[in-house]
Every structure is written in structure tokens, then in C-alpha cells.
Scaffold this active site. Structure first.
Site, PDB file in Angstrom:
ATOM      1  N   GLU A  44       0.774  -1.054  -0.206  1.00  0.00           N
ATOM      2  CA  GLU A  44      -0.147  -0.107  -0.185  1.00  0.00           C
ATOM      3  C   GLU A  44       0.915   1.294  -0.003  1.00  0.00           C
ATOM      4  O   GLU A  44       1.775   1.595   0.717  1.00  0.00           O
ATOM      5  CB  GLU A  44      -0.957   0.192   1.257  1.00  0.00           C
ATOM      6  CG  GLU A  44      -2.130  -1.089   1.136  1.00  0.00           C
ATOM      7  CD  GLU A  44      -3.093  -0.738   2.383  1.00  0.00           C
ATOM      8  OE1 GLU A  44      -3.127   0.043   2.822  1.00  0.00           O
ATOM      9  OE2 GLU A  44      -3.686  -1.933   2.421  1.00  0.00           O
ATOM     10  N   LYS A  89       3.323 -16.737  -1.456  1.00  0.00           N
ATOM     11  CA  LYS A  89       2.761 -15.592  -1.067  1.00  0.00           C
ATOM     12  C   LYS A  89       2.432 -15.385   0.765  1.00  0.00           C
ATOM     13  O   LYS A  89       3.104 -14.528   1.235  1.00  0.00           O
ATOM     14  CB  LYS A  89       1.214 -15.526  -1.508  1.00  0.00           C
ATOM     15  CG  LYS A  89       0.502 -14.391  -0.877  1.00  0.00           C
ATOM     16  CD  LYS A  89       0.764 -12.986  -1.324  1.00  0.00           C
ATOM     17  CE  LYS A  89       0.225 -12.031  -0.412  1.00  0.00           C
ATOM     18  NZ  LYS A  89      -0.229 -10.768  -0.861  1.00  0.00           N
ATOM     19  N   CYS A 131      -2.827  -7.222   5.798  1.00  0.00           N
ATOM     20  CA  CYS A 131      -2.169  -8.623   5.298  1.00  0.00           C
ATOM     21  C   CYS A 131      -1.258  -9.380   6.268  1.00  0.00           C
ATOM     22  O   CYS A 131      -1.497 -10.552   6.480  1.00  0.00           O
ATOM     23  CB  CYS A 131      -1.242  -8.072   4.114  1.00  0.00           C
ATOM     24  SG  CYS A 131      -2.212  -7.018   2.672  1.00  0.00           S
ATOM     25  N   LYS A 149       0.560   2.804   8.406  1.00  0.00           N
ATOM     26  CA  LYS A 149       2.161   3.090   7.809  1.00  0.00           C
ATOM     27  C   LYS A 149       1.671   4.490   7.007  1.00  0.00           C
ATOM     28  O   LYS A 149       0.837   4.734   6.598  1.00  0.00           O
ATOM     29  CB  LYS A 149       2.513   2.112   6.926  1.00  0.00           C
ATOM     30  CG  LYS A 149       1.821   1.681   5.682  1.00  0.00           C
ATOM     31  CD  LYS A 149       2.684   0.879   4.831  1.00  0.00           C
ATOM     32  CE  LYS A 149       2.230   0.407   3.564  1.00  0.00           C
ATOM     33  NZ  LYS A 149       2.766  -0.024   2.614  1.00  0.00           N
TER      34      LYS A 149
HETATM   35  C1  UGA Z   1       2.391  -6.162   2.632  1.00  0.00           C
HETATM   36  C2  UGA Z   1       3.748  -6.785   1.692  1.00  0.00           C
HETATM   37  O1  UGA Z   1       4.562  -5.996   1.879  1.00  0.00           O
HETATM   38  C3  UGA Z   1       3.348  -6.821   0.234  1.00  0.00           C
HETATM   39  O2  UGA Z   1       4.378  -7.526  -0.532  1.00  0.00           O
HETATM   40  C4  UGA Z   1       2.190  -7.920   0.139  1.00  0.00           C
HETATM   41  O3  UGA Z   1       1.473  -7.657  -1.245  1.00  0.00           O
HETATM   42  C5  UGA Z   1       0.854  -7.168   0.867  1.00  0.00           C
HETATM   43  O4  UGA Z   1       1.196  -6.976   2.260  1.00  0.00           O
HETATM   44  C6  UGA Z   1      -0.393  -8.101   0.905  1.00  0.00           C
HETATM   45  O5  UGA Z   1      -0.236  -9.158   1.361  1.00  0.00           O
HETATM   46  O6  UGA Z   1      -1.070  -7.597   0.290  1.00  0.00           O
HETATM   47  P1  UGA Z   1       1.635  -3.818   3.150  1.00  0.00           P
HETATM   48  O7  UGA Z   1       0.814  -4.575   4.051  1.00  0.00           O
HETATM   49  O8  UGA Z   1       0.902  -3.112   2.184  1.00  0.00           O
HETATM   50  O9  UGA Z   1       2.136  -4.963   2.215  1.00  0.00           O
HETATM   51  O10 UGA Z   1       2.643  -2.952   3.912  1.00  0.00           O
HETATM   52  P2  UGA Z   1       4.290  -2.992   4.068  1.00  0.00           P
HETATM   53  O11 UGA Z   1       4.874  -2.044   3.655  1.00  0.00           O
HETATM   54  O12 UGA Z   1       4.713  -4.311   3.773  1.00  0.00           O
HETATM   55  O13 UGA Z   1       3.992  -2.930   5.773  1.00  0.00           O
HETATM   56  C7  UGA Z   1       3.626  -3.786   6.661  1.00  0.00           C
HETATM   57  C8  UGA Z   1       3.890  -3.455   7.944  1.00  0.00           C
HETATM   58  O14 UGA Z   1       5.079  -3.694   8.561  1.00  0.00           O
HETATM   59  C9  UGA Z   1       3.463  -2.001   8.309  1.00  0.00           C
HETATM   60  O15 UGA Z   1       2.743  -1.877   9.583  1.00  0.00           O
HETATM   61  C10 UGA Z   1       4.722  -1.121   8.461  1.00  0.00           C
HETATM   62  O16 UGA Z   1       4.913  -0.196   9.211  1.00  0.00           O
HETATM   63  C11 UGA Z   1       5.634  -2.590   9.231  1.00  0.00           C
HETATM   64  N1  UGA Z   1       7.137  -2.411   8.871  1.00  0.00           N
HETATM   65  C12 UGA Z   1       7.467  -2.439   7.879  1.00  0.00           C
HETATM   66  C13 UGA Z   1       7.803  -2.291  10.018  1.00  0.00           C
HETATM   67  O17 UGA Z   1       7.567  -2.205  11.255  1.00  0.00           O
HETATM   68  N2  UGA Z   1       9.151  -2.501   9.631  1.00  0.00           N
HETATM   69  C14 UGA Z   1       9.830  -2.500   8.554  1.00  0.00           C
HETATM   70  O18 UGA Z   1      11.052  -2.453   8.526  1.00  0.00           O
HETATM   71  C15 UGA Z   1       8.870  -2.675   7.333  1.00  0.00           C
END
Ligand code: UGA
Length: 440
Positions: A162, A211, A267, A326
């Protein structure tokens, strides 16, 4: 080759508009009339970078994208049909396939009356075994036809983040194509022929597993680094140096090692839980996933603990900078902010929230919770501020921006404020996972 997408939600709308940009005549099937109305006017119903302009291009300018609630028209217009429907968690943590199965019953009936070879491709996240099992049998029973002979079936998971989904669509690390039959493999290869990334041709079960393992692995990486950050607060350690130190090892990489408040969104929490429950059903429990979730449930409460170390929380005015799970999205599903609010309410705190994507949000009303329209407003008379979402707008904050607080205390839950700027100021900055600053 005409593309059909069932479900105009996040994944469906982004994927459909990207296929339309690639030049494919694309149609979305959606039952929410308000959503249809907006999309037809090229207004995105979700907050996503570049989506409005992509809709303008594909709906208004080149007419490649359309949306309807007429299933017969949609079916006639589509050669390849992507299923992009939600797969929420049931109350027992297992995946709920009902949205998909109901739609497949209708599609099956249409396939039974059609003499065209259609391709049904699952893009929604479904646990391993779903497509080769209940999805295949539902389609075959309702169509009275056979996969591979009368219609094609495939799994093509999405890896869109997202806030960066359009960029991710056009620049994927890989494309995963799970099939049973050669025709589906050929048609999906053709659909993605303009992409230069690796294309992995695998079984249906493998595509589904890839996935879930991808999301679960990334989520586990985050929980792991969060526990390291919590431990590191006891030493003279800045977590950024730790991540540089380990992340430069290519086998580890720096990605998804940002410690802070844990992961949220629609997700990671759902997919980790679904894989964990699946593993239990097969007597192959992936116990590490249970820990991943437990750690993640605790992590937002850690900032409340850091606050409690400073003063008695009872009736205090607390400001939250950020609400979305995020930056780059207005999505608050499973957001750490909600867990923090729930915890602060226990202490009768008055909570003010500001988030650039939520200036006009109507949250469930609560006497202690107030949505603000600016940083200045949210900090006014506050006893402490918690930085919850790492929006760019917050990265440039300086001590002077906190001057209207009652008590100038900031807990940085995302590690984005520069401690050097705060060191000799009248603002006390406490950063999660950083003892040097916590003790200053
Ligand atoms: C995630 C996956 O990254 C995508 O590849 C996948 O397609 C998607 O889920 C899905 O299944 O549809 P998303 O949920 O949009 O994407 O968000 P991310 O950017 O992956 O972040 C997920 C969470 O992890 C957020 O709350 C973010 O703040 C947290 N995060 C991420 C951390 O706390 N630390 C990090 O280093 C990275």
C-alpha cells in the site's frame, strides 16, 4: 486478450488500472454502487499514490478501463478473470473463503453456458491447497466442466505494498504463476510478456505458499528486530547502527528491519495467523509464527511503558502523531495506533490524534479521543506526544514545533526524529530502541 477483475478493492482496482495502462481492455466487476460511481468518474475510493491520475488516463482518456455490476456483461467481456476478493480471518483465525466461493459458484454457472475457454486466476491470498482443492471443485461442480479441458485455472499472487502499489506493479521483483494446465501457463506468460523480471512457473499450491511465506517471513523479520531493539535499550546502542551492521550483509539485507511499533495493515497480521492455523491443522505447527504475532501485539504497548516510566498517566493529555498503519495510506486496519489508544484509555487519558490522511475521519466517537487538523492543534497543551506513523511531515519536526506543549516530552515510536537536534533543547526525546537518547 481482454482482462476481467472481480472486486474493485485495493488489489483489484490497482491491478485493473495497471493492466489497462499496459493497453489491455480491462473491466472490473464490483457490487458497491457508490464505489462504481466514483471510479466511473475517475475518482479513487482509496488513498493511493498515483491512482487518481492512472484512473483518469485509463477510464477517461484512453477508455481501456471500465467497471460494472452486471456479471453477464463482465463475463462476456473477459478472457482472463482475476479474482481479487477479500479473504478475511474467521474468529478461529482460519481463512474465510466465502466471498471467493460465492463468486465462483456464479462464475461456474456462466462457464457451463459458455463455449469460450475462460481463465480463472486467483490473485487474492488463499492458503496452500485452496485452489487445487475447494476452488477447483467448486468451479467444476457449478460449471459441470473440467479444468484444463474447458477452462483454465491459475494462482498469481500479488506483492503490492500500500502506498507504493502502482510502482510495485510495474517494477516487480518477480512474477509468480501457479498453474495446472499448459493453456493457463501460456496465456499468463503472454499477459506478462512485457515484464523483464524473473517469472516463476510453479504449481497452484506452491504459488499460494510463496505468498504466505513471503508475508510471514517479512513479518517475522520485523518482530525479530523489535525484540532486539527492546533489548538494546539496556545498552549504549543505537539500532540504526545495528541494522547497518547486519543489513550490509547481503544475505540479511536492510529491508524490513525498521524497529518500532510493529506491523499492522490488512495483510501481515491476517496472513501470519492463517499460515499458523493451517500448519496446526496439518500437525506441522510453525510455532515461530505464534511468537511473531505475540511480539507484534506487545510492541505498540512498549511506547506506553516508556511513557509510564516518565510519569503517572492518569488523566494526562496525550497526542498521537499518526493513525494510519504506515505512511502513504489512510488504512487503519490493525494499526498500532489503535492498540495504543485502547491502552491509554485505560488510564483515562485525553487523546488527540493528527494524521495527514485523516483530517476528516469519523472515528468511533469516544469522550477521550479527539481528531485534530494540524500538528500545532494536536500538540496544544499536551503532556506527551507519541510519534506513531512515519509520515514525511513528521520527519522534519524540530524542538520549536513542540513549544505549545504543557510538558515537552516526545516518544518516537518510529525512530525518525534526529536525536542530535533535541539533545541540548528543552524537549525530551525518547526513542524506542535507543538507550543513549533515553537516558539523556
Ligand atoms: C504487505 C507486503 O509487503 C506486500 O508485499 C503484500 O503484497 C501485501 O502485504 C499484501 O499481502 O497484500 P503492506 O501491508 O501494504 O504490504 O505493507 P508493508 O509496507 O509491507 O508494511 C507492513 C507493516 O510492517 C507496516 O505496519 C509497516 O509499518 C511495518 N514495517 C515494515 C515495520 O514495522 N518495519 C519495517 O522494516 C517494514
Amino acid at each position: 486478450m481482454k482482462v476481467g477483475v472481480i472486486g474493485g478493492g485495493y488489489v483489484g482496482l490497482v491491478s485493473a488500472s495497471c493492466f489497462a495502462k499496459l493497453g489491455f481492455n480491462t473491466m472490473i466487476l464490483e457490487n458497491d454502487k457508490r464505489k462504481i460511481n466514483k471510479i466511473q468518474r475517475a475518482i479513487s475510493p482509496i488513498y493511493e499514490d498515483q491512482l487518481d491520475s492512472l484512473l483518469k488516463l485509463t477510464i477517461i482518456q484512453n477508455g481501456n478501463l471500465s467497471i460494472t455490476n452486471d456479471r453477464d456483461l463482465f463475463f462476456k467481456n473477459s478472457d482472463i478473470i482475476f479474482i481479487c476478493l477479500p479473504t478475511p480471518s474467521q474468529s478461529n483465525g482460519e481463512i474465510d473463503l466465502n466471498y471467493i466461493l460465492k463468486e465462483l459458484m456464479e462464475l461456474g454457472k456462466l462457464i457451463s453456458k459458455s463455449n469460450k475457454f475462460k481463465f480463472i486466476i486467483i490473485k487474492s491470498s488463499v492458503v496452500p491447497g485452496s485452489t487445487s482443492g475447494i476452488i477447483k471443485s467448486t468451479l467444476e461442480v457449478y460449471s459441470n466442466k473440467k479444468v484444463g479441458f474447458d477452462f483454465g485455472l491459475g494462482v498469481n499472487p500479488e506483492f503490492l505494498m500500500e502506498g507504493q502499489a502502482i510502482n510495485n506493479f510495474f517494477n516487480p521483483d518477480r512474477i509468480v504463476i501457479g498453474t495446472l494446465d499448459q493453456k493457463t501457463k501460456t496465456v499468463l506468460s503472454k499477459l506478462y510478456e512485457s515484464f523483464n523480471c524473473p517469472k516463476l512457473f510453479v504449481t497452484l499450491d506452491e504459488a499460494e505458499m510463496i505468498k504466505y511465506v513471503s508475508n510471514s517471513f517479512l513479518a517475522t523479520k520485523i518482530s525479530f528486530i523489535n525484540q532486539i531493539a527492546n533489548l538494546s535499550e539496556n545498552f549504549n546502542i543505537n539500532m540504526d547502527n545495528i541494522v547497518d551492521g547486519i543489513g550490509t550483509d547481503k544475505r540479511i539485507s536492510k529491508q524490513f528491519l525498521r524497529s518500532g511499533l510493529g506491523f499492522g495493515g490488512s495483510c501481515f497480521p491476517k496472513d501470519v495467523l492463517a499460515l499458523y492455523n493451517l500448519s496446526k491443522q496439518y500437525d506441522s505447527t510453525i510455532s515461530i509464527l505464534k511468537k511473531t504475532l505475540e511480539i507484534n501485539n506487545y510492541q505498540p504497548l512498549r511506547v506506553v511503558k516508556l511513557l509510564k516510566n516518565q510519569f503517572d498517566l492518569k488523566n494526562k493529555n496525550i497526542s498521537l502523531l499518526g493513525l494510519s498503519f504506515k505512511p502513504g495510506t489512510d488504512d487503519i486496519r490493525e494499526a498500532p495506533s489503535l492498540k495504543i489508544v485502547k491502552e491509554l484509555i485505560k488510564y483515562d487519558c485525553n487523546i488527540s490524534v493528527y494524521d495527514p490522511a485523516h483530517k476528516n475521519t469519523k472515528l468511533p466517537s469516544h469522550q477521550y479521543l479527539h481528531i485534530c487538523e494540524s500538528i500545532e492543534e494536536v500538540l496544544n497543551n499536551s503532556d506527551a506526544a507519541i510519534l506513531v506513523t512515519e509520515w514525511d511531515e513528521f520527519k522534519s519536526l524540530e524542538p520549536v514545533n513542540f513549544s505549545n506543549m504543557n510538558n515537552k516530552l516526545i516518544i518516537d515510536g518510529r525512530r525518525i526524529l534526529d536525536p542530535n537536534i533535541y539533545h541540548n533543547s528543552n524537549v525530551k526525546l525518547i526513542t524506542i530502541g535507543n538507550s543513549r537518547i533515553n537516558s539523556s
